[in-house]
Design an enzyme around this catalytic site. Structure first.
Site, short mmCIF file in Angstrom:
data_model
loop_
_atom_site.label_atom_id
_atom_site.label_comp_id
_atom_site.label_asym_id
_atom_site.label_seq_id
_atom_site.Cartn_x
_atom_site.Cartn_y
_atom_site.Cartn_z
N CYS A 1 15.48 -7.68 3.14
CA CYS A 1 14.42 -7.61 3.18
C CYS A 1 13.08 -7.98 4.09
O CYS A 1 13.31 -9.24 3.99
CB CYS A 1 13.44 -7.58 1.90
SG CYS A 1 11.49 -6.72 2.05
N CYS B 1 7.80 -7.87 -4.53
CA CYS B 1 6.88 -7.11 -3.74
C CYS B 1 5.51 -7.61 -3.53
O CYS B 1 5.40 -8.44 -4.67
CB CYS B 1 6.69 -5.47 -4.19
SG CYS B 1 8.72 -5.13 -4.21
N CYS C 1 -0.74 -8.98 8.24
CA CYS C 1 -1.49 -7.41 8.23
C CYS C 1 -2.81 -6.99 8.10
O CYS C 1 -3.66 -7.40 7.94
CB CYS C 1 -0.65 -6.98 6.66
SG CYS C 1 -0.70 -5.24 6.60
N GLU D 1 8.25 -14.21 6.53
CA GLU D 1 9.57 -14.53 5.32
C GLU D 1 10.11 -13.42 5.32
O GLU D 1 9.99 -12.42 5.53
CB GLU D 1 8.88 -14.22 4.10
CG GLU D 1 7.82 -15.71 3.84
CD GLU D 1 6.68 -15.98 3.15
OE1 GLU D 1 6.81 -17.74 2.21
OE2 GLU D 1 6.50 -14.93 2.30
N CYS E 1 -2.24 -7.06 -2.63
CA CYS E 1 -0.90 -7.37 -1.93
C CYS E 1 -1.40 -9.09 -1.52
O CYS E 1 -2.44 -8.44 -0.12
CB CYS E 1 -0.54 -6.77 -0.63
SG CYS E 1 0.95 -7.38 0.46
N CYS F 1 -4.40 -3.79 1.60
CA CYS F 1 -4.71 -3.59 0.66
C CYS F 1 -4.93 -4.46 -0.36
O CYS F 1 -4.24 -5.78 -0.67
CB CYS F 1 -3.02 -3.14 0.55
SG CYS F 1 -2.58 -2.10 1.31
N1 SAH Z 1 3.24 -2.82 4.29
C1 SAH Z 1 4.28 -1.28 4.10
C2 SAH Z 1 5.74 -2.58 3.56
C3 SAH Z 1 5.61 -3.78 2.55
S1 SAH Z 1 4.80 -3.41 1.23
C4 SAH Z 1 3.80 -1.08 2.78
O1 SAH Z 1 2.67 -1.14 3.02
O2 SAH Z 1 4.48 0.09 2.10
C5 SAH Z 1 6.15 -2.60 0.06
C6 SAH Z 1 6.04 -2.39 -1.55
O3 SAH Z 1 4.89 -3.34 -1.95
C7 SAH Z 1 4.87 -1.04 -0.88
O4 SAH Z 1 5.50 -0.19 -1.53
C8 SAH Z 1 3.44 -2.14 -1.92
O5 SAH Z 1 2.95 -1.28 -2.36
C9 SAH Z 1 4.11 -2.81 -2.98
N2 SAH Z 1 3.28 -4.08 -2.94
C10 SAH Z 1 2.36 -4.29 -2.46
N3 SAH Z 1 1.75 -5.74 -3.00
C11 SAH Z 1 2.65 -5.97 -4.27
C12 SAH Z 1 2.16 -6.38 -5.43
N4 SAH Z 1 1.20 -7.95 -5.65
N5 SAH Z 1 3.23 -5.91 -6.55
C13 SAH Z 1 4.12 -5.28 -6.62
N6 SAH Z 1 3.96 -4.54 -5.55
C14 SAH Z 1 3.81 -4.18 -4.37
FE1 SF4 Z 2 -0.07 -4.05 4.78
FE2 SF4 Z 2 0.49 -5.20 2.28
FE3 SF4 Z 2 -0.98 -2.88 2.69
FE4 SF4 Z 2 1.74 -2.91 3.08
S1 SF4 Z 2 0.87 -3.31 0.92
S2 SF4 Z 2 0.27 -2.40 4.50
S3 SF4 Z 2 2.00 -5.63 3.42
S4 SF4 Z 2 -1.30 -4.79 3.54
#
Ligand code: SAH
Ligand code: SF4
Length: 349
Positions: free
Chosen positions: A108, A337, A115, A95, A122, A119
């Site tokens: 974006c 995000c 991934c 996406e 996410c 995390c």
């Molecule tokens: N993988 C990379 C970039 C994608 S995520 C990373 O983790 O940096 C982009 C941003 O969204 C990151 O700062 C991450 O911490 C944040 N993010 C992930 N899940 C989220 C959520 N459920 N709500 C708000 N921000 C989130």
């Molecule tokens: Fe991967 Fe989501 Fe963690 Fe970014 S925030 S590194 S996309 S698992």
């Protein structure tokens, strides 16, 4: 016998394209001509490229291709944010999101299908790692969104699905294609890569002195909590990460961005804010606070209420750094995000 596979010219850097033209017995400047057709005029049919001879156009059509990503769904949020679902050649999905805000138009993009980082907050993490995107698949997201919205973005953020620094070479190649002054010419100041904190790759990025902006998803102020939220912290704990971030800011003379997703009752207290202040006070940085966006099937946390977000924000004010607050744009279409899970809607096929 199956015909030989056509070469995808959208995965080549300009230098590689020049070499390729030479390898087929053509002059290298053909690459510069083709570059304009691909990146300025956004054309994919060789036969429309009027400054190339008919014979060359026909030959190119036979041996090469300029594919475009196949869009299977576009969702438009009330805020104007649009989420694009691409079906890749192997049937997997990724996406991209387009976020218009005043004069700013941000795209974006994703760098991986799924991934590996796991995390907890996410949605992309729930897919696990499936594969890296090719340079074409990264650049193609930008080209296709531009084709849809009819203009270039002012900003590009590598914050979609995937850990960008785990797909380092393809990402860098794609960003230099997008940055090329004869092509889309997206400014390196307006391109930001966000990483979960892969220390050796940040060191490499620093040493190679790339011009794009870097953001680190910090999200916690103690190793215990960060390791629980982001398993990457077990390998690269806070002290190493912050030291690396500082070295980047010093060597590359840039402000680094720290992202901090606010999770109610988990990392949003005033003690957290104080610790955050301490951790980053000697680093030239920006702070980007993001309110947590829950996603269906992955909502183990809650978003703090507005007052708490504001209190947290205010507690950081002693910091001599710009602090921005990102309140979910596009969460009604799961385009904010952390909500990208690359899944078609049940009724989208
Ligand atoms: N993988 C990379 C970039 C994608 S995520 C990373 O983790 O940096 C982009 C941003 O969204 C990151 O700062 C991450 O911490 C944040 N993010 C992930 N899940 C989220 C959520 N459920 N709500 C708000 N921000 C989130
Ligand atoms: Fe991967 Fe989501 Fe963690 Fe970014 S925030 S590194 S996309 S698992």
């Amino acid at each position: 016998m199956t015909p030989p596979r056509k070469i995808n010219l959208k995965s080549l850097s300009k230098e590689e394209l020049r070499e390729w033209f030479v390898s087929i017995g053509e002059k290298p400047f053909r690459a510069d001509q083709l570059w304009l057709w691909i990146y300025i005029r956004n054309k994919t049919d060789f036969m429309q490229m009027t400054n190339l001879s008919k014979t060359l156009c026909a030959r190119l059509s036979e041996i090469a291709e300029l594919p475009t990503l196949h869009c299977t769904d576009i969702q438009v949020s009330q805020s104007g944010t649009k989420k694009y679902l691409w079906e890749l050649e192997d049937g997997r999905f990724v996406e991209s999101v387009y976020i218009p805000e005043g004069n700013r138009r941000t795209i974006c993009i994703s760098t991986q299908v799924g991934c590996a980082m796991g995390c907890l907050f996410c949605a992309t993490a729930t897919l696990g790692f499936q594969r890296n995107l090719t340079p074409y698949e990264i650049v193609g997201q930008v080209l296709s969104v531009i084709r849809d919205i009819g203009e270039k973005p002012t900003n590009l953020v590598v914050m979609g699905m995937g850990e960008p620094l785990h797909n380092y070479d393809n990402l860098m190649k794609a960003l230099y294609i997008l940055n090329d002054s004869d092509g889309l010419a997206l400014s390196h100041r307006k391109i930001t890569i966000s990483t979960s904190g892969i220390v050796p790759q940040i060191i490499r990025y620093t040493q190679e002195n790339h011009p794009f902006q870097l953001a680190i998803s910090l999200n916690a102020t103690t190793d215990t909590l960060r390791s629980r939220l982001m398993p990457v912290n077990l390998k690269y704990p806070l002290q190493d990460l912050l030291q690396t971030a500082k070295a980047y800011a010093v060597n590359n003379q840039k402000r680094i961005t720290f992202e901090y997703v606010l999770l109610r009752g988990v990392n949003d207290s005033l003690e957290d804010a104080k610790r955050l202040l301490k951790l980053v006070k000697n680093i030239r940085c920006k702070i980007n606070l993001i309110a947590y966006n829950p996603a269906p099937g992955n909502d183990p946390f809650e978003r703090p209420d507005k007052e708490q977000i504001i209190r947290f924000h205010e507690a950081l004010s002693p910091l001599y750094a710009p602090i921005t607050l990102r309140l979910s744009k596009g969460d009604d279409i799961l385009g904010a995000c952390g909500q990208l899970a690359g899944k078609p809607r049940p009724d989208s096929h």
